[in-house]
Design an enzyme around this catalytic site. Structure first.
Site, PDB file in Angstrom:
ATOM      1  N   SER A 137       0.839  -1.186   0.000  1.00 38.18           N
ATOM      2  CA  SER A 137       0.000   0.000   0.000  1.00 38.18           C
ATOM      3  C   SER A 137       0.878   1.242   0.000  1.00 38.18           C
ATOM      4  O   SER A 137       1.970   1.237   0.591  1.00 38.18           O
ATOM      5  CB  SER A 137      -0.896   0.028   1.245  1.00 38.18           C
ATOM      6  OG  SER A 137      -1.578   1.263   1.363  1.00 38.18           O
ATOM      7  N   TYR A 151      -1.726  -0.203  10.217  1.00 39.10           N
ATOM      8  CA  TYR A 151      -1.880  -0.793   8.888  1.00 39.10           C
ATOM      9  C   TYR A 151      -0.723  -0.375   7.988  1.00 39.10           C
ATOM     10  O   TYR A 151      -0.153  -1.193   7.261  1.00 39.10           O
ATOM     11  CB  TYR A 151      -3.222  -0.351   8.291  1.00 39.10           C
ATOM     12  CG  TYR A 151      -3.446  -0.755   6.859  1.00 39.10           C
ATOM     13  CD1 TYR A 151      -3.890  -2.034   6.534  1.00 39.10           C
ATOM     14  CD2 TYR A 151      -3.246   0.158   5.818  1.00 39.10           C
ATOM     15  CE1 TYR A 151      -4.123  -2.400   5.215  1.00 39.10           C
ATOM     16  CE2 TYR A 151      -3.477  -0.201   4.502  1.00 39.10           C
ATOM     17  CZ  TYR A 151      -3.911  -1.477   4.205  1.00 39.10           C
ATOM     18  OH  TYR A 151      -4.128  -1.835   2.896  1.00 39.10           O
TER      19      TYR A 151
END
Length: 242
Positions: A137, A151
Site C-alpha cells: 500500500s 496498517y
C-alpha cells in the site's frame, strides 16, 4: 504448461479483479476467501467462462493448517507458478492512541503473518519461472497519520518481505515483487467506518481521483507475466501520483 496462480482474498475488490484478469490472460486459478461463498462462486463462474480451470477454497490465511490445505488444493490444478498475496484487512480509522490490541493483532496477523505463511507454502511448490506478487500500500511510505498507522506499518513490512524474498529466491529463478496501491474504490473502506473515503481523499491525489481495482489488477498481471521476466524486488506504486 499453463500458469496456475493462487490469489488470496480473491472474492472481492482487488483480488476479484485480479482473478478475472488473470483468467483472461490464460491462468488457471485457485482463489481463497474467508466468508462470502456466494461472491467467491460468482468470481469462479467468470474464471470458467474465460475457459480456465478454477477452484474456490475457504481459508483463513492466518491459520497454517488452512493455508496448507489451500495450496494442496491448488496443486491439483498443476504446478503452482504464481501467488498473489492479497488478503488484507484494516480497522476503524482513528487516532493512534485509540487503537485496540485486538485490532492491532488482527491487522498484523492478516497483512503480514498471513503473507509469510502463504509465501512459505507457495515456495515449497514452486520452481524456476514462478513469481509472487505481494499487495502492499502507498500507506507504507505515507504513514497514514490519524487514520491507521498500524496498517501502514504492516504494509511497510510487506515491502521489506518483498525485497528480502526477491534476494533469497532469485537464485532459484523465482521472482518476487509488490504492487503498492493508493486509495482504491473497494469495500475495505466500509470496515474503516468511511465507505466513501475514496471520494473524500481524492483531492490529496495528484491525478485527482481514487483508483479502481482493475487498474491494480493490470499491474499485478504484468508482474506475473513473461514480460516482467527481469523484474524482481520491485515495489510498483500505482497510486495516482501519491
Amino acid at each position: 504448461m499453463d500458469p496456475v496462480t493462487v490469489v488470496t482474498g480473491g472474492s472481492r475488490g482487488i483480488g476479484a479483479a485480479t482473478v478475472r484478469r488473470l483468467a483472461s490472460a490464460g491462468h488457471d486459478i485457485a482463489l481463497c476467501y474467508r466468508q462470502d461463498s456466494d461472491a467467491a462462486e460468482a468470481v469462479l463462474t467468470d474464471v470458467h467462462a474465460a475457459g480456465r480451470q478454477g477452484i474456490a477454497v475457504r481459508a483463513d490465511t492466518t491459520n497454517p493448517d488452512q493455508v496448507a490445505h489451500l495450496f494442496e488444493a491448488a496443486a491439483e490444478l498443476g504446478e503452482i507458478t504464481g501467488l498473489v498475496n492479497n488478503a488484507g484487512v484494516t480497522s476503524q480509522i482513528g487516532p493512534f492512541v485509540d487503537l485496540t490490541l485486538a485490532d492491532l493483532r488482527r491487522v498484523i496477523d492478516v497483512n503480514l503473518i498471513g503473507y509469510v505463511l502463504c509465501a512459505q507454502e507457495a515456495v515449497r511448490r514452486m520452481s524456476s519461472g514462478a513469481a509472487i506478487v505481494n499487495i502492499s500500500s502507498a500507506a507504507a511510505t505515507l504513514g497514514s497519520p490519524g487514520e491507521y498507522i498500524h496498517y501502514a506499518a504492516a504494509k511497510a513490512a510487506t515491502d521489506t518481505l518483498t525485497i528480502g524474498l526477491a534476494k533469497e529466491l532469485g537464485p532459484q529463478g523465482i521472482r518476487v515483487n509488490a504492487v503498492s496501491p493508493g486509495t482504491i474504490w473497494t469495500d475495505i473502506h466500509t470496515v474503516s467506518g468511511l465507505p466513501d473515503r475514496p471520494a473524500r481523499v481524492a483531492n490529496r491525489v495528484p491525478l485527482g481521483r481514487a483508483g479502481y481495482a482493475d487498474e491494480i489488477a493490470a499491474a499485478i498481471t504484468w508482474l506475473l507475466s513473461p514480460e516482467a521476466s527481469y523484474t524482481s524486488g520491485a515495489i510498483l506504486r500505482v497510486a495516482g501520483g501519491q
